[in-house]
Design a protein around this motif. Structure first.
Motif, short mmCIF file in Angstrom:
data_model
loop_
_atom_site.label_atom_id
_atom_site.label_comp_id
_atom_site.label_asym_id
_atom_site.label_seq_id
_atom_site.Cartn_x
_atom_site.Cartn_y
_atom_site.Cartn_z
N LEU A 59 43.24 38.00 36.18
CA LEU A 59 42.35 38.32 35.06
C LEU A 59 41.72 39.71 35.20
O LEU A 59 41.29 40.30 34.21
CB LEU A 59 41.24 37.26 34.96
CG LEU A 59 41.72 35.90 34.44
CD1 LEU A 59 40.70 34.82 34.76
CD2 LEU A 59 41.98 35.96 32.94
N LEU A 60 41.69 40.23 36.42
CA LEU A 60 41.10 41.55 36.64
C LEU A 60 42.14 42.68 36.61
O LEU A 60 41.82 43.79 36.17
CB LEU A 60 40.36 41.58 37.98
CG LEU A 60 39.15 40.65 38.08
CD1 LEU A 60 38.56 40.70 39.49
CD2 LEU A 60 38.08 41.01 37.04
N VAL A 61 43.36 42.41 37.07
CA VAL A 61 44.36 43.50 37.18
C VAL A 61 45.53 43.34 36.22
O VAL A 61 46.38 44.24 36.13
CB VAL A 61 44.90 43.61 38.62
CG1 VAL A 61 43.78 43.87 39.60
CG2 VAL A 61 45.69 42.37 39.04
N VAL A 70 46.86 41.61 46.07
CA VAL A 70 45.42 41.76 46.30
C VAL A 70 44.89 40.60 47.13
O VAL A 70 44.14 40.80 48.10
CB VAL A 70 44.68 41.87 44.95
CG1 VAL A 70 43.18 41.59 45.11
CG2 VAL A 70 44.89 43.25 44.32
N VAL A 71 45.27 39.40 46.78
CA VAL A 71 44.79 38.21 47.49
C VAL A 71 45.36 38.15 48.90
O VAL A 71 44.64 37.84 49.86
CB VAL A 71 45.13 36.93 46.70
CG1 VAL A 71 44.79 35.68 47.52
CG2 VAL A 71 44.36 36.91 45.38
N VAL A 100 38.41 40.39 46.91
CA VAL A 100 39.37 40.43 45.80
C VAL A 100 38.84 41.31 44.66
O VAL A 100 39.57 42.12 44.09
CB VAL A 100 39.66 39.00 45.30
CG1 VAL A 100 40.39 39.02 43.96
CG2 VAL A 100 40.49 38.24 46.33
N VAL A 101 37.57 41.16 44.33
CA VAL A 101 36.98 41.98 43.26
C VAL A 101 37.02 43.46 43.63
O VAL A 101 37.39 44.31 42.81
CB VAL A 101 35.54 41.53 42.96
CG1 VAL A 101 34.84 42.52 42.02
CG2 VAL A 101 35.53 40.14 42.34
N SER A 106 39.81 48.89 43.05
CA SER A 106 40.61 49.98 43.60
C SER A 106 41.94 50.12 42.86
O SER A 106 42.39 51.22 42.56
CB SER A 106 40.88 49.75 45.09
OG SER A 106 39.67 49.75 45.83
N VAL A 107 42.56 48.97 42.54
CA VAL A 107 43.81 48.99 41.78
C VAL A 107 43.61 49.65 40.42
O VAL A 107 44.41 50.51 40.00
CB VAL A 107 44.35 47.55 41.60
CG1 VAL A 107 45.47 47.52 40.56
CG2 VAL A 107 44.85 47.00 42.93
#
Length: 199
Positions: A59-61, A70-71, A100-101, A106-107
């Protein structure tokens, strides 16, 4: 005349303990209590929380492969810094969520930098497994979510998809509870306007 019976002698604690009496004031061995109170290790945490963290990252990336990376990086960093048993952490799950956030931020920063210097690639349709992972029937909601500012998006995702309280969101993002509340209010208003425009 029958002689009165002598009262029964209490059982010898030495006999019960195999010939050695327990010292006065002794307690149940500490390890039996400690073992019951052990926090989950990193393997248990990975098994039970990985999917929800990938869902948060998606949902973020916006794409599943990056979210999984990321995870995975968050778990790897956790293992490297705190070992398998995580005894030095009060809340390993909160630690992972914050990691993770931060990694998602950063991504997105790297993407903005790349897009500033290269042409915008063609948009690809979401992979089928992303729909399954998100359990989200209304794709327009996710499309509208992508139009919010990064902070607004983080607050809404943590509140309505990860089901965190205002206090938990504040701790995850390093904000005050008042900032979380005001950001959520503005984000919901912006999301509502965007959804109206799509209909």
């Amino acid at each position: 005349m029958r002689r009165p019976r002598r009262p029964a002698r209490p059982a010898d604690p030495a006999a019960r303990s195999g010939g050695r009496a327990a010292p006065a004031g002794s307690r149940t061995p500490a390890h039996t209590l400690t073992e019951l109170e052990q926090p989950p290790g990193i393997e248990e945490l990975y098994h039970h929380r990985r999917l929800s963290l990938v869902r948060l990252a998606v949902l973020l990336v916006d794409d599943l492969p990056t979210a999984e990376d990321v995870v995975q990086d968050a778990f790897t960093a956790l293992l490297r810094r705190h070992g398998h048993r995580l005894a030095s952490l009060d809340d390993p799950e909160a630690y992972l969520r914050t990691s993770v956030v931060n990694a998602a931020r950063s991504v997105l920063r790297r993407r903005r930098t790349v897009r500033a210097h290269t042409p915008e690639p063609e948009q690809h349709a979401p992979a089928p497994e992303e729909d399954v992972l998100l359990h989200e029937d209304h794709r327009e909601v996710l499309a509208a979510l992508r139009t919010l500012t990064p902070r607004q998006r983080e607050v809404l995702v943590l509140r309505y998809w990860s089901y965190l309280s205002e206090a938990e969101i504040a701790a995850t993002l390093g904000l005050s509870r008042g900032a979380v509340k005001s950001t959520a209010s503005r984000a919901l208003a912006a999301l509502g306007r965007r959804l109206e425009a799509l209909r």
